[in-house]
Design an enzyme around this catalytic site. Structure first.
Site, PDB file in Angstrom:
ATOM      1  N   THR A   1       1.353   7.463  -5.443  1.00 42.04           N
ATOM      2  CA  THR A   1       1.658   8.891  -5.583  1.00 42.04           C
ATOM      3  C   THR A   1       3.122   9.080  -5.220  1.00 42.04           C
ATOM      4  O   THR A   1       3.514   8.844  -4.070  1.00 42.04           O
ATOM      5  CB  THR A   1       0.783   9.741  -4.645  1.00 42.04           C
ATOM      6  OG1 THR A   1      -0.593   9.466  -4.927  1.00 42.04           O
ATOM      7  CG2 THR A   1       1.049  11.219  -4.844  1.00 42.04           C
TER       8      THR A   1
ATOM      9  N   LYS B   1       1.444  15.046   2.438  1.00 42.73           N
ATOM     10  CA  LYS B   1       2.365  14.332   1.535  1.00 42.73           C
ATOM     11  C   LYS B   1       2.281  14.932   0.122  1.00 42.73           C
ATOM     12  O   LYS B   1       3.299  15.238  -0.502  1.00 42.73           O
ATOM     13  CB  LYS B   1       1.997  12.841   1.487  1.00 42.73           C
ATOM     14  CG  LYS B   1       2.800  12.076   0.459  1.00 42.73           C
ATOM     15  CD  LYS B   1       2.300  10.655   0.203  1.00 42.73           C
ATOM     16  CE  LYS B   1       3.023  10.069  -1.005  1.00 42.73           C
ATOM     17  NZ  LYS B   1       2.613   8.719  -1.357  1.00 42.73           N
TER      18      LYS B   1
ATOM     19  N   LYS C   1      -1.735  15.128 -10.790  1.00 41.29           N
ATOM     20  CA  LYS C   1      -2.238  14.778  -9.452  1.00 41.29           C
ATOM     21  C   LYS C   1      -1.843  15.837  -8.409  1.00 41.29           C
ATOM     22  O   LYS C   1      -2.660  16.296  -7.618  1.00 41.29           O
ATOM     23  CB  LYS C   1      -1.674  13.403  -9.080  1.00 41.29           C
ATOM     24  CG  LYS C   1      -1.615  13.081  -7.615  1.00 41.29           C
ATOM     25  CD  LYS C   1      -2.719  12.194  -7.159  1.00 41.29           C
ATOM     26  CE  LYS C   1      -2.730  12.133  -5.650  1.00 41.29           C
ATOM     27  NZ  LYS C   1      -3.805  11.427  -5.081  1.00 41.29           N
TER      28      LYS C   1
HETATM   29  P1  NAD Z   1      -0.746   1.691   2.517  1.00 39.01           P
HETATM   30  O1  NAD Z   1       0.432   2.058   3.343  1.00 39.01           O
HETATM   31  O2  NAD Z   1      -2.046   1.318   3.156  1.00 39.01           O
HETATM   32  O3  NAD Z   1      -0.344   0.460   1.553  1.00 39.01           O
HETATM   33  C1  NAD Z   1       0.919   0.255   0.990  1.00 39.01           C
HETATM   34  C2  NAD Z   1       1.189  -1.261   0.931  1.00 39.01           C
HETATM   35  O4  NAD Z   1       2.443  -1.452   0.274  1.00 39.01           O
HETATM   36  C3  NAD Z   1       1.290  -1.902   2.318  1.00 39.01           C
HETATM   37  O5  NAD Z   1       0.387  -2.992   2.396  1.00 39.01           O
HETATM   38  C4  NAD Z   1       2.755  -2.346   2.389  1.00 39.01           C
HETATM   39  O6  NAD Z   1       2.934  -3.545   3.130  1.00 39.01           O
HETATM   40  C5  NAD Z   1       3.071  -2.545   0.920  1.00 39.01           C
HETATM   41  N1  NAD Z   1       4.506  -2.518   0.642  1.00 39.01           N
HETATM   42  C6  NAD Z   1       5.431  -1.621   1.041  1.00 39.01           C
HETATM   43  N2  NAD Z   1       6.652  -1.949   0.583  1.00 39.01           N
HETATM   44  C7  NAD Z   1       6.485  -3.101  -0.118  1.00 39.01           C
HETATM   45  C8  NAD Z   1       7.384  -3.967  -0.812  1.00 39.01           C
HETATM   46  N3  NAD Z   1       8.686  -3.704  -0.889  1.00 39.01           N
HETATM   47  N4  NAD Z   1       6.869  -5.063  -1.407  1.00 39.01           N
HETATM   48  C9  NAD Z   1       5.554  -5.343  -1.337  1.00 39.01           C
HETATM   49  N5  NAD Z   1       4.654  -4.577  -0.689  1.00 39.01           N
HETATM   50  C10 NAD Z   1       5.126  -3.479  -0.079  1.00 39.01           C
HETATM   51  O7  NAD Z   1      -0.946   2.902   1.496  1.00 39.01           O
HETATM   52  P2  NAD Z   1      -2.286   3.312   0.700  1.00 39.01           P
HETATM   53  O8  NAD Z   1      -3.155   4.175   1.542  1.00 39.01           O
HETATM   54  O9  NAD Z   1      -2.857   2.078   0.063  1.00 39.01           O
HETATM   55  O10 NAD Z   1      -1.669   4.276  -0.420  1.00 39.01           O
HETATM   56  C11 NAD Z   1      -0.900   3.758  -1.501  1.00 39.01           C
HETATM   57  C12 NAD Z   1      -0.543   4.908  -2.431  1.00 39.01           C
HETATM   58  O11 NAD Z   1      -1.738   5.513  -2.911  1.00 39.01           O
HETATM   59  C13 NAD Z   1       0.276   6.025  -1.762  1.00 39.01           C
HETATM   60  O12 NAD Z   1       1.260   6.455  -2.661  1.00 39.01           O
HETATM   61  C14 NAD Z   1      -0.761   7.102  -1.493  1.00 39.01           C
HETATM   62  O13 NAD Z   1      -0.192   8.402  -1.488  1.00 39.01           O
HETATM   63  C15 NAD Z   1      -1.703   6.913  -2.676  1.00 39.01           C
HETATM   64  N6  NAD Z   1      -3.097   7.346  -2.439  1.00 39.01           N
HETATM   65  C16 NAD Z   1      -3.743   6.991  -1.282  1.00 39.01           C
HETATM   66  C17 NAD Z   1      -5.058   7.412  -1.076  1.00 39.01           C
HETATM   67  C18 NAD Z   1      -5.798   7.027   0.192  1.00 39.01           C
HETATM   68  O14 NAD Z   1      -6.892   7.575   0.417  1.00 39.01           O
HETATM   69  N7  NAD Z   1      -5.274   6.106   1.020  1.00 39.01           N
HETATM   70  C19 NAD Z   1      -5.711   8.186  -2.045  1.00 39.01           C
HETATM   71  C20 NAD Z   1      -5.039   8.496  -3.229  1.00 39.01           C
HETATM   72  C21 NAD Z   1      -3.725   8.071  -3.418  1.00 39.01           C
END
Ligand code: NAD
Length: 296
Positions: A96, A246, A171
């Site tokens: 997102t 967010k 979204k």
């Molecule tokens: P998270 O922080 O758990 O996971 C993000 C991952 O990206 C981490 O494992 C981190 O190490 C990795 N990362 C960061 N920079 C990196 C890089 N340069 N190279 C490789 N890996 C890298 O986040 P999440 O909860 O999985 O959410 C991910 C996305 O999905 C966000 O944009 C969030 O807004 C969206 N989202 C989340 C949810 C939810 O319920 N968690 C629901 C809908 C949408």
């Protein structure tokens, strides 16, 4: 067989990438967190120790990263995805991020000979693990056709919302509406209770009357009527306040840029900001009920 590079194995990405492997795709995954890579390697995904190892032979790159700055860095920094992928590789970013950041990414990718699609999701970690996410996709029709079988393996609904950034637009507009409807539902249950109705009685009436909405019937913020809702486990998430905030900030930024009037969206952002500043980032977003009742 389609080769997929999966970048970002956090709460959402880990389950999504395992579902791609289960569906028979050849998936190689990378995350800065080595433990996250190890965990998916035990579930049929090939581990990569560097971004380039995953990307260099891929037909499609799927990413699930925290925010826009991470997406731009992963794709467009020196030695990023765009420097290492084959010409014509399809980029599917499921993070997102803002509409503007998504449109910029699409333009940069196109100039470098790639197709970038924004494909943010609705549904939390349970849907990511179960492969039942909803994808809202923005970008060229050709990219949508190529990406759809991959998104189908991670979700149950996949929509083409139009050109670049339209997936993110869908979204954040949806989540702004969700925040407003949740706060409204909390206000209605609280008012009804103060006027002498218990939650179940008000639910039985309103859920079949014109006030009915998803926040009430699937996620009721008053404990009792919907047993699976976070209100029955002291508002443990679910979908946390920090995540809702967010999305509201992204919605308000987009509304300002587009000149769209969103007074209730603005007020919802103020309410969730207050919850966040009071230390409740980890509460489910339906925990706004506690605020309205004056308990927090
Ligand atoms: P998270 O922080 O758990 O996971 C993000 C991952 O990206 C981490 O494992 C981190 O190490 C990795 N990362 C960061 N920079 C990196 C890089 N340069 N190279 C490789 N890996 C890298 O986040 P999440 O909860 O999985 O959410 C991910 C996305 O999905 C966000 O944009 C969030 O807004 C969206 N989202 C989340 C949810 C939810 O319920 N968690 C629901 C809908 C949408």
């Amino acid at each position: 067989m389609t080769k997929i590079a999966f970048i970002g194995l956090g709460n959402m990405g880990s389950g999504m990438c395992v579902n791609l492997a289960k569906a028979g795709f050849d998936v190689m995954a990378f995350d800065l967190n080595r433990d996250a890579v190890k965990a998916v390697a035990e579930k049929g995904v090939k581990p990569a120790s560097a971004l380039g190892d995953a990307v260099v032979n891929a037909d499609v790159v799927v990413s699930m990263l925290p925010a826009g700055k991470h997406v731009h860095a992963v794709y467009f920094d020196t030695d990023g995805v765009a420097d290492q992928a084959k010409p014509g590789t399809l980029f599917l970013d499921c993070s997102t991020i803002s509409v503007e950041e998504a449109r910029e990414a699409a333009a940069k990718a196109e100039a470098a000979g790639f197709i970038y699609m924004d494909a943010p999701v609705s549904g939390g970690t349970a849907a990511a693990d179960a492969g039942t996410l909803t994808f809202m996709v923005g970008g060229a029709a050709e990219g949508y056709e190529r990406g759809k079988p991959i998104l189908d393996a991670m979700g149950k609904n996949v929509f083409h919302a139009g050109g670049s950034g339209n997936g993110q637009a869908a979204k954040i507009a949806n989540n702004m509406l969700l925040a407003i409807s949740m706060i409204g539902t909390c206000e209605a249950f609280n008012l009804a209770e103060k006027l002498g109705l218990d939650a179940q009685t008000f639910y039985d009436i309103s859920s079949t009357a014109s006030g009915q909405c998803w926040s009430m019937t699937s996620y009721c913020p008053a404990p009792g009527p919907v047993p699976a809702a976070p209100s029955n486990r002291d508002y443990q998430p679910g979908f946390a306040v920090a995540m809702m905030l967010k999305d509201l900030k992204l919605a308000m930024g987009a509304a300002e840029a587009a000149g769209a009037e969103t007074p209730l969206g603005y007020h919802a952002e103020e309410i969730y900001t207050a919850l966040s500043e009071a230390g409740h980032d980890g509460l489910d977003f339906s925990g706004v009920m506690k605020r309205i009742k004056g308990e927090i």
